[in-house]
Motif scaffolding. Structure first.
Motif, PDB file in Angstrom:
ATOM      1  N   PRO A   1      39.349  25.250  19.177  1.00 43.43           N
ATOM      2  CA  PRO A   1      39.865  25.599  20.496  1.00 43.43           C
ATOM      3  C   PRO A   1      41.177  26.377  20.416  1.00 43.43           C
ATOM      4  N   GLY A   2      41.433  27.177  21.459  1.00 42.40           N
ATOM      5  CA  GLY A   2      42.498  28.164  21.416  1.00 42.40           C
ATOM      6  C   GLY A   2      43.902  27.610  21.568  1.00 42.40           C
ATOM      7  N   ASN A   3      44.797  28.213  20.826  1.00 41.45           N
ATOM      8  CA  ASN A   3      46.221  27.915  20.923  1.00 41.45           C
ATOM      9  C   ASN A   3      46.925  29.250  21.089  1.00 41.45           C
ATOM     10  N   PRO A   4      47.634  29.515  22.146  1.00 40.70           N
ATOM     11  CA  PRO A   4      48.073  28.630  23.239  1.00 40.70           C
ATOM     12  C   PRO A   4      47.122  28.569  24.425  1.00 40.70           C
ATOM     13  N   THR A   5      45.910  29.091  24.279  1.00 42.56           N
ATOM     14  CA  THR A   5      45.094  29.414  25.452  1.00 42.56           C
ATOM     15  C   THR A   5      44.109  28.330  25.881  1.00 42.56           C
ATOM     16  N   GLY A   6      43.765  27.412  24.966  1.00 38.03           N
ATOM     17  CA  GLY A   6      42.982  26.248  25.366  1.00 38.03           C
ATOM     18  C   GLY A   6      41.496  26.461  25.601  1.00 38.03           C
ATOM     19  N   GLN A   7      41.007  27.692  25.394  1.00 34.88           N
ATOM     20  CA  GLN A   7      39.560  27.890  25.618  1.00 34.88           C
ATOM     21  C   GLN A   7      38.755  27.358  24.423  1.00 34.88           C
ATOM     22  N   VAL A   8      37.503  26.960  24.704  1.00 29.73           N
ATOM     23  CA  VAL A   8      36.583  26.524  23.640  1.00 29.73           C
ATOM     24  C   VAL A   8      35.448  27.542  23.602  1.00 29.73           C
ATOM     25  N   LEU A   9      35.213  28.132  22.447  1.00 30.17           N
ATOM     26  CA  LEU A   9      34.214  29.195  22.340  1.00 30.17           C
ATOM     27  C   LEU A   9      32.802  28.651  22.474  1.00 30.17           C
ATOM     28  N   SER A  10      31.927  29.453  23.055  1.00 23.58           N
ATOM     29  CA  SER A  10      30.516  29.070  23.104  1.00 23.58           C
ATOM     30  C   SER A  10      29.870  29.395  21.767  1.00 23.58           C
ATOM     31  N   GLU A  11      28.776  28.676  21.474  1.00 21.57           N
ATOM     32  CA  GLU A  11      28.103  28.886  20.192  1.00 21.57           C
ATOM     33  C   GLU A  11      27.589  30.333  20.099  1.00 21.57           C
ATOM     34  N   GLU A  12      27.142  30.874  21.200  1.00 18.64           N
ATOM     35  CA  GLU A  12      26.622  32.250  21.191  1.00 18.64           C
ATOM     36  C   GLU A  12      27.724  33.241  20.818  1.00 18.64           C
ATOM     37  N   ASN A  13      28.882  33.060  21.443  1.00 20.57           N
ATOM     38  CA  ASN A  13      30.043  33.892  21.146  1.00 20.57           C
ATOM     39  C   ASN A  13      30.397  33.781  19.649  1.00 20.57           C
ATOM     40  N   GLN A  14      30.349  32.568  19.132  1.00 19.99           N
ATOM     41  CA  GLN A  14      30.677  32.363  17.715  1.00 19.99           C
ATOM     42  C   GLN A  14      29.692  33.088  16.802  1.00 19.99           C
ATOM     43  N   ARG A  15      28.412  33.083  17.197  1.00 21.80           N
ATOM     44  CA  ARG A  15      27.405  33.793  16.385  1.00 21.80           C
ATOM     45  C   ARG A  15      27.735  35.279  16.325  1.00 21.80           C
ATOM     46  N   HIS A  16      28.148  35.833  17.483  1.00 22.68           N
ATOM     47  CA  HIS A  16      28.507  37.258  17.487  1.00 22.68           C
ATOM     48  C   HIS A  16      29.722  37.521  16.607  1.00 22.68           C
ATOM     49  N   ILE A  17      30.648  36.591  16.616  1.00 19.35           N
ATOM     50  CA  ILE A  17      31.858  36.754  15.795  1.00 19.35           C
ATOM     51  C   ILE A  17      31.491  36.726  14.308  1.00 19.35           C
ATOM     52  N   VAL A  18      30.620  35.795  13.944  1.00 17.16           N
ATOM     53  CA  VAL A  18      30.180  35.702  12.545  1.00 17.16           C
ATOM     54  C   VAL A  18      29.514  37.020  12.127  1.00 17.16           C
ATOM     55  N   ASP A  19      28.636  37.529  12.983  1.00 16.68           N
ATOM     56  CA  ASP A  19      27.955  38.792  12.644  1.00 16.68           C
ATOM     57  C   ASP A  19      28.932  39.956  12.547  1.00 16.68           C
ATOM     58  N   PHE A  20      29.895  39.972  13.436  1.00 20.38           N
ATOM     59  CA  PHE A  20      30.923  41.016  13.404  1.00 20.38           C
ATOM     60  C   PHE A  20      31.648  40.996  12.059  1.00 20.38           C
ATOM     61  N   CYS A  21      32.060  39.810  11.618  1.00 18.41           N
ATOM     62  CA  CYS A  21      32.777  39.706  10.337  1.00 18.41           C
ATOM     63  C   CYS A  21      31.882  40.141   9.187  1.00 18.41           C
ATOM     64  N   LYS A  22      30.630  39.711   9.254  1.00 16.73           N
ATOM     65  CA  LYS A  22      29.703  40.078   8.174  1.00 16.73           C
ATOM     66  C   LYS A  22      29.524  41.593   8.113  1.00 16.73           C
ATOM     67  N   GLN A  23      29.280  42.186   9.277  1.00 18.83           N
ATOM     68  CA  GLN A  23      29.055  43.640   9.299  1.00 18.83           C
ATOM     69  C   GLN A  23      30.280  44.422   8.866  1.00 18.83           C
ATOM     70  N   GLU A  24      31.440  43.937   9.263  1.00  8.80           N
ATOM     71  CA  GLU A  24      32.661  44.706   9.014  1.00  8.80           C
ATOM     72  C   GLU A  24      33.338  44.308   7.701  1.00  8.80           C
ATOM     73  N   GLY A  25      32.761  43.352   6.982  1.00 13.78           N
ATOM     74  CA  GLY A  25      33.360  42.944   5.710  1.00 13.78           C
ATOM     75  C   GLY A  25      34.717  42.272   5.882  1.00 13.78           C
ATOM     76  N   LEU A  26      34.827  41.442   6.918  1.00 10.54           N
ATOM     77  CA  LEU A  26      36.092  40.741   7.174  1.00 10.54           C
ATOM     78  C   LEU A  26      35.992  39.277   6.759  1.00 10.54           C
ATOM     79  N   VAL A  27      37.104  38.748   6.269  1.00  6.38           N
ATOM     80  CA  VAL A  27      37.185  37.303   6.056  1.00  6.38           C
ATOM     81  C   VAL A  27      37.397  36.664   7.422  1.00  6.38           C
TER      82      VAL A  27
END
Lengths: 542, 542
Positions: B288-314
């Motif tokens: 969950p976010g600091n200082p923002t307090g939001q909790v990410l949805s699983e779908e959003n997290q999947r997109h983030i994982v794919d973004f990192c994979k595609q872009e070669g980011l840790v």
């Protein structure tokens, strides 16, 4: 891209090499020389470049992070105390567990690291009582607690809990540490030195290592900033300087005079560094010495203080072995006391003293407590030091409490006083006996000389190796001292650290061995070492 | 010499400025713009340059170390959570003690930092019992101990002591942490995620902060290496990137959609950074976010994982608030679980998950325990991570033990289970109520909007300030949000952190307020806040 990275590596390496290749055949070269595969002089920050040739690095790595694209300062950093020999030892230990009887020994004896409790030393009862009670203050006023804990431990725990704002033993503290605990430490320093100490000068840290890193981070701006370090040195310093991208300016301790620290040598190395455009920012002094075990005389310390004052250097005083002095003719004096007794005040000498709960008679390594006492900095720089501390919030509270106990142990009249003094006295007396026994044993070995451990926890014997042994090491693509230490480990299970991890005069070979194995094990260790050494010398006789 | 240093500073500043002055009037600028004295957008790494003009720096300092000759990366680093407003609060506190009644409040309420026990939260009994027993194992088999400690705490303490080689609770451990405790943590991760975890992937650390520093140190080679960070962010990230000399590439969380993390925004900022020659190495996500307090949805997290994979980011996943979720419609999912559930294995995604004992329902900030789970790195890079860990020897053992307890709390049938569940449940339910009460209170204030704290420990309300207030701040040579927070502190004793310390969309103003004051104090806080705010708005009405 790969080509660019490889080029960059080569440039980095060549630069170091150029800087280092002066005064090649000099006994005390102003800069570390590094000229052949086997000569990791005086310590070996370049081992990586030799042992992992570019061709063997991953090329089409599936990973975004590779050894080619990480911070080269990380690659350059070495920490021999937990290096190659120790990894080999851990593998042997696993093997012993899986296949008992598969080696000519039943256990691995870790003499590589100053970690007393790992070799069976018991913790000091009073310290642990107070830690347990402050961890669970809910039992402080229970009747059963009286039966389990000494009265003064209960009283001390109450005091400490009251010193913590809101009795919140689980809260982040002030970034420098709980004020009341810093008061206790300052009072302990005053009692030790006979000069005032200011609790606002104390920054409590998770052991001494993060404090050393903080100072390096503060002082080092680029590879043109140099730090004068003893050779041999404790590899935290070379590692930290490498990680922060600075330049280690070596000064050599004189082995012949019992690892003497001589001002002309300091001056010579400082001038040599300056003439190469290095801004030398600080002088590291380790007293009592690690790995060398010498205890500086007060007169020597006065000269060091004056040298730093004249040259505008920060004196980084590693004083973590202040309780570990084993010879009646020597006594520990803090650099702060020496400096104040010379008439220098707050603003005259810039001095940082590092202390740790990991050493002394207590050896509480796992608690990660420590502090630095920071004097002679301007208000604006202190603000920056505070800011750096605040980014990591605070050091762990148990470690903070323990640091306060170490600087304020039980006093005459306290219920624990006698048992505490007995525990402390037994440990220190035993360490002194172990140091002497091992020193004598090393000095009896063919081709080995070993200075006395006046203090600290180590011996650093020199081994004169034959040309045949040096050639064998070269064939095994390793340094001769590393070769010896690996052979020793494989034959005896005893883990020591090759001198090249600490730095040594080029062409000399040493290893560091702690004096920490329990006393009843020392005779067996001595006979195993002796037997191995004789065989080794015979095998490689020229 | 002074001239050279000043020139160097100016170059540094100009360089940053040039890099940042694009897209000036854009709402979500690809880079932080910094154009006037009062606009510290989106966070304020340059405040030092404004607030400490060169002319006011010490010139003929008697000290060898001055603000002009320390590491400029240290100068650049900021950590607002313990910054200017907090220093002011500490001074007020001293003043209150010395002169009671001198201010319109009796106590300082530290809502600046996620430090629950400092505001009266009690520790979890079971955790403290085990810590006390492992600190003083000598009492484990005493009969009085049965009366003082729960049976399962005694049993757990025995287990832990047996897991530590040689039962040496005061020894340095393996540099990654005691193997047995890592086994427990790995089992806890497996139970949480439903996917395997490897104890060799766990690196135990003194809280999460040193782990974050380690990763920054590993990845950042120069100011051309960038790290994608949320804005607003927890200032550990900006501080660590500054200390290690890297470049913070901001991506903006969308306040209007409850601090949404949107892939197109990530992509836009990544591309903008690349086009300026920045090598973007990693993406920081705080969930969950600091200082923002939001909790990410699983779908959003999947997109983030794919973004990192595609872009070669840790993917650097700050998951320290994983236990702190307050709304029934949201659930914490670790990025490791999300990544494995997408079918990605060990070598497909490079992911580091940070965990801490400081947060959750237990809030054991002072114990400095934590770990990172490191997956998707090559063997040679892992070796480098291990080497960095070994330079600092190990994290503190009490923190290690606590991290194992957090990941393996009492289970059904254990003696402590019911009381443990009650303690945990009460704290979490109360935090949820406090979050809601404060959120509602903020939303009732004129010109203030505040997103829900779905998780973590903070609210981050936006305050729309009048031109008159902005002008007054400018005259006081400070940022408008800083101006507001200092006024709030002086009027109410409530300490909050200005939004500029976390970063915010240029022209918007926020502050971070923890939800941690004890429940009975919340009504008084709300009325003090409300009264102050009304007066402030009246005073500065355009």
């Amino acid at each position: 891209m790969r080509r660019i990275v490889a080029d960059r590596f080569r440039r980095l390496f060549n630069r170091s090499f150029l800087l280092h290749r002066h005064h090649h055949n000099h006994n005390h070269p102003p800069f570390p020389a590094s000229s052949s595969l086997t000569s990791h002089y005086p310590f070996s920050p370049y081992r990586f470049f030799f042992s992992t040739p570019f061709s063997s690095m991953a090329s089409d790595s599936p990973f975004p992070v590779t050894a080619q694209n990480i911070n080269p300062k990380v690659l350059k950093c070495e920490y021999a105390v937990r290096g190659e020999v120790v990894t080999l030892a851990q593998n042997l230990q696993k093997d012993l567990l899986a296949n008992p009887g598969s080696h000519p020994f039943d256990e691995i004896l870790y003499c590589n690291i100053g970690n007393p409790q790992s070799l069976g030393q018991s913790p000091i009862t009073f310290f642990r009582e107070v830690l347990a009670l402050t961890d669970h203050p809910a039992i402080l006023d229970k009747s059963e607690t009286q039966g389990l804990f000494s009265a003064d431990a209960i009283e001390r725990a109450w005091q400490i809990v009251e010193q913590i704002p809101g009795r919140a033993t689980g809260a982040y503290s002030h970034s420098q540490g709980v004020k009341g605990l810093r008061d206790t430490i300052a009072a302990g320093i005053e009692e030790r030195d006979g000069f005032p100490a200011n609790p606002d000068d104390i920054f409590m840290t998770d052991g001494a290592s993060p404090a050393v890193h903080n100072m390096m981070q503060l002082l080092i701006r680029s590879e043109n900033d140099g730090i004068l370090c003893p050779i041999p040195q404790y590899p935290l310093y070379s590692a930290s300087i490498a990680l922060h991208g600075g330049f280690l300016v070596p000064y050599y301790l004189d082995e012949a005079s019992g690892w003497g620290l001589e001002i002309p040598e300091l001056k010579k190395q400082l001038d040599a560094a300056k003439s190469k455009g290095i801004n030398v920012r600080a002088l590291v002094v380790i007293n009592p010495g690690n790995p060398t075990g010498q205890v500086l005389s007060e007169e020597n310390q006065r000269h060091i203080v004056d040298f730093c004052k004249q040259e505008g250097l920060v004196l980084l005083a590693d004083e973590v072995y202040q309780e570990n002095v084993y010879v009646p003719e020597k006594k520990f004096h803090s650099f702060k006391k020496v400096s104040r007794s010379m008439g220098y005040g707050e603003n005259d000498v810039t001095l940082v003293s590092f202390q740790s709960v990991s050493k002394g008679y207590h050896g509480e390594c796992g608690k990660r407590g420590g502090y630095m006492e920071v004097t002679g900095f301007s208000a604006e720089v202190r603000e920056q030091i505070y800011k750096m501390a605040s980014v990591n919030l605070c050091s762990n509270i148990s470690g903070q409490i323990l640091a306060s106990l170490v600087m304020s142990p039980p006093k005459v009249g306290d219920e624990s006083y006698e048992s505490f003094m007995a525990e402390k006295g037994n440990i220190l007396a035993s360490l002194a006996r172990r140091a002497k026994t091992l020193e004598d044993a090393f000095n009896k070995l063919e081709g080995v000389t070993c200075n006395k451990a006046e203090g600290a926890m180590y011996l650093f014997p020199q081994i004169r190796l034959s040309q045949k042994a040096i050639k064998a090491a070269e064939e095994a693509k390793t340094a001769p001292d590393n070769f010896y230490c690996k052979r020793l480990l494989n034959a005896t299970g005893v883990v020591v650290v090759p001198g090249s991890g600490f730095g040594q005069v080029p062409g000399t070979w040493h290893f560091r061995c702690t004096i920490l194995p329990q006393e009843e094990k020392i005779p067996a260790i001595v006979s195993r070492l002796t037997e191995f050494h004789e065989k080794f010398m015979d095998e490689f006789r020229d």
